[in-house]
Each structure stands twice: as structure tokens, then as C-alpha cells.
Write a protein that holds these residues in place. Sequence first.
Motif, short mmCIF file in Angstrom:
data_model
loop_
_atom_site.label_atom_id
_atom_site.label_comp_id
_atom_site.label_asym_id
_atom_site.label_seq_id
_atom_site.Cartn_x
_atom_site.Cartn_y
_atom_site.Cartn_z
N ASP A 166 -35.62 111.59 105.73
CA ASP A 166 -35.51 111.22 104.83
C ASP A 166 -36.01 111.91 103.21
N THR B 190 -29.35 118.09 110.53
CA THR B 190 -29.87 117.27 109.94
C THR B 190 -29.47 117.43 108.52
N ILE B 191 -29.43 118.12 107.55
CA ILE B 191 -29.93 118.08 106.61
C ILE B 191 -28.42 118.29 105.62
N GLU C 208 -26.14 115.36 108.94
CA GLU C 208 -26.75 114.03 108.38
C GLU C 208 -27.09 113.25 107.22
N GLN C 209 -27.48 113.71 106.24
CA GLN C 209 -27.95 113.83 105.37
C GLN C 209 -27.90 114.64 103.90
N ASN D 241 -28.63 113.22 100.30
CA ASN D 241 -29.58 113.17 100.03
C ASN D 241 -30.13 114.96 99.59
N SER E 159 -35.53 122.85 105.06
CA SER E 159 -34.90 121.82 103.97
C SER E 159 -35.75 123.31 102.22
N ALA F 149 -34.53 108.79 96.83
CA ALA F 149 -34.67 109.06 97.98
C ALA F 149 -34.64 107.45 98.25
N SER G 215 -32.07 104.47 99.94
CA SER G 215 -31.43 104.55 100.86
C SER G 215 -31.69 103.06 101.59
#
Length: 511
Positions: free
Chosen positions: A306, A252-253, A256-257, A260, A117, A290, A294
Motif C-alpha cells: 500500500d 495488485t494495483i 486489490e487496491q 488507493n 505504480s 493511505a 487503511s
Amino acid sequence: MEALIGTFQVGMSILFQPLNFVIMVLGILWGIIFGAIPGLTATMGVALAIPITYSLRPETALILLSSIFVGAISGGFVSAGLINMPGTPSSIATTFDAYPMSKRGETARAFALSLASSFLGGIVAVFLMIIATYGLVQIALKFGPFEYFALGLLAFAGCMGMMEGGLIKNAVGIIIGLLLASIGADMLTGVGRLTFGIPDLIAGIDILPLLVGMFGISEVLVAIEQRTQNVVPLEARKTKMGIKVFMDAVKTILFEQPINFIRSMLIGFIIGVFPAVGGATSCVVSYGFAKSSSKHPEKFGTGIPDGIIASEVANNATVPGALVPLLSLGIPGDATTAMMIGGFMIHGLFPGPLLFRDTPELVYTIFAAQFVGTIVMVIMGILLMGFFIKVLSIKSYYLFPIITICMVIGAYGLYSRVLDIWLMLVSGVMGYLFRKINLPIVPIITAFVLGPIIERGLRQGLAYSGGSMMPLFTRPICVILLIGAVFLFLLGMYVNTRVAAKLQPGKAQEQ
């Protein structure tokens, strides 16, 4: 696009000179260590490095300071995940989910999510920084005396509205900063002001001892009072970071997100651009958004990815954002960039539009250092995570005497004046007392830096207009800046309210 490519070519050619590249790597390492150990912080890391930069070339000095900034903000997640203590204020929201995830035995995953991140948020924000800086500096090059005065009002409005501590305390901080800036000979008449009969004060107070004292010495005193101790769990000391777990975090970042990630990056960058706000606000605001958006808000605070992504993307995007007002307007974006102004000034440089006009290669070098430094930070995080965890195990009280001695030597070494040591110590005690009464220090430094600029702008403007203030309300840029000051003040009051509301549940979770 051609201008962007040309910018990077010039900056990279300077950055990849052997000495500059080594300095950048050491700066990243220095920053991560200061960010990882609670009580040291990014601001102290930069404060301790500023005296060292006096013997370096300007471009090398700025590479060192900006690299420490990048490393320290990123390094805060180490202690946030291991011992539930943010290494820097920018990582306060990271503790909410990184520590519970680590307690479940998923320390490597928590670190991978934080590192990925930090990397993605910082690398994208660098390009936004370049675009925003170029846009602002084109406007700033058209500034006259009244525009600089209005710009100072904009910065003060941001400090009063957005800094923690309340409207009155922020206003008091600005007044203190202006009084400190007034010490010395009048810029136009040469008459001494507020010197109290001390001949050495006729030259005014130098920014280095003031910065090192206000931020560095006061930080040491607060940490000693709190008796900060680092207790790293034995099982966590064996944590290692591998390429596979890091790439899984990147997937994942991004896949999937993505929403976000984009939302947190924009929040962090925009809040960073606002003067005197910083990463502590951006990470909490991003975390709040976030959670509120959610489908499973009840899982926040239990170790959900998250929350880690929202916090770490935002606080690392804040770093390039905070450099935008510094480089384009000469206004510090947060406490660390206020320290960096000292690095500019001891080399006779003043950040702002004239820096682009006179020494653009220095700005390009900072751009390149931010970009490459973020990549180096990731490589170090993957290869040296075990080392950073061992460093975190060092008791802080062993480090503070060494840090204090280094700051004293740095304050004296700049001009070889004992007065600077006394100014640093007095500033340190003042900074400590201000922290005790919750009086923010950033407004003081902002007013100290901008005080001479707005005073000169106002006096020159009044001389040109025959004593009339009407140009302040009739010149287009002045009007825009005044409207921006009102907007920034009101927005700051709103953001502070939101942050206070979001932070209280987080503190409850910590306990």
C-alpha cells in the motif's frame, strides 16, 4: 474527444520522427540514471541537458527535457528500495516500505510495484493533463495586463504558502528573484538598473547560467559536503525484472487496491498543478492518506505494498500535473519545470497561452512525449533493471567533476561569454548558501521568470486605467485569481503542516 485524438495525431507524428524518437529514448535513459543515483536528481538531469538543447530543433529539445523529467521521477525508486536513499526528493516516502520489503528478500516485488505504480499513475495523469491544460488555456487567452499581474500574485502566494522553509524565507526568496529579474535595461525606458557599472549586465542575467548554478552547481556542492556514497547489497545486485512479476504488480494495483490507486493519482496530479509544490509533497501527503485510511495502519513502514503504491503513483502523477501551469499559464509547477522554462526561452519560446496560439504543435509533442515516454520507461525498467542497479553502484564522487565541467561548458557555449560562467558559479554558491539556511530556491526562480511579466502587466494596466488599481478588483478573472491566491496560500500552510506531521514518523522509521 475529436480534439484529443487530433492532438495525439499531431504530437505522435512529430514524436515518431527517427531523431525525435531516439532523443526521447535517450532522455528516458538519462533521466532514470539521474533519478536512481542519490544526489543527482531530476532537476540536475534537466539542468545538464539544457545547454545541449541549444543545437536542437525546439520540438526535439522539449522532447528531451520532458523525457528526462519522466525518467528521473520514476528512477528514484531504485535507490529508495535498494539502499534506503531516495534518488529524488519525490521518492522519499517510497523508502518507508520499499526498503523493508527489499530487506526481506523481495527486491523484485518492490521494484515491480514501484514500476507498475509509476506507469499507471503517469499514464492516467497524462490524459488529465491534456484536459486541464486545454481548460486553463481557454481562460488564459482572455488575459489582459491586470490579469497577468494577478496571475503573478497567485504564483507568489503558492510559493509563499506551499514551499518548505516558512513564510518569511519564501517571501525573501521572491524578493531576491525580483531583484535579479530587475538587473539590466528597463523594459520601457531603457535605463540601466542594478548593473553596478558592468556593461555586460545591461542585457540582464540570462536564465540558463542562473538555473544551472542555482540548481546544478549547488546540488553538486551539497552532495560533496554530505559525501554521498552508494552501497548496494551484494544479493540485491542480482535482481532481475520479469514480465510475470510486473503483471502481478499491475493486478495488485488495479484489482486489490483500486481506491488507493485512484486517490493517490488524484492527490499527485492536483498537488502537481499547484505552483511550486512538487512530488516530494505529493508522495508524503498520499502516503499519509493511505495510512490513515487503511485497516492496518500499523503495517505501514514494514514493507507493505500500500505504501509503495501510494508514493509512486502520486509522484509520477505529479509530473503531468506540474506541466499544466507551465504550459497553460507559464508558471513553473516545481523545480524541474522551472528548469524547463530555460529550455523554452533559449529557443525564443515562452510557455503560456500564446504558445498554444502560435506553436500548438510543440504542446502536442510534449503531450505525446509524456504518454509514449511513460511506456518506454516501463520497457526499460523491465529490460534494464540489472543495468540500473550496476549504475547505482558507481561512486557519486566520480561523476560530480564530469557533471561540473559539462555545466561550465554549457553555460559558456550558449553565448560564448565568460561572464555567464561567473554568473553560474556565483549563482551556484548562492544556491548552496540558500540551502544551508533552508531558503527555498524555487520561489527565487519563479519570481525571476514572472518578474518581467507582472511588471509589464502592472505598468501597462496602470497606463490603460489612468493610474487606477480598481480594474484589479472589478475584472472577473482578476477577482478569481486573487481569491485563488488567498485559497492557495491558506491551503499551502495547511498542507505543509500535514506533511511535517506525516514525515516525522517516516524519518523515525528510517533510523
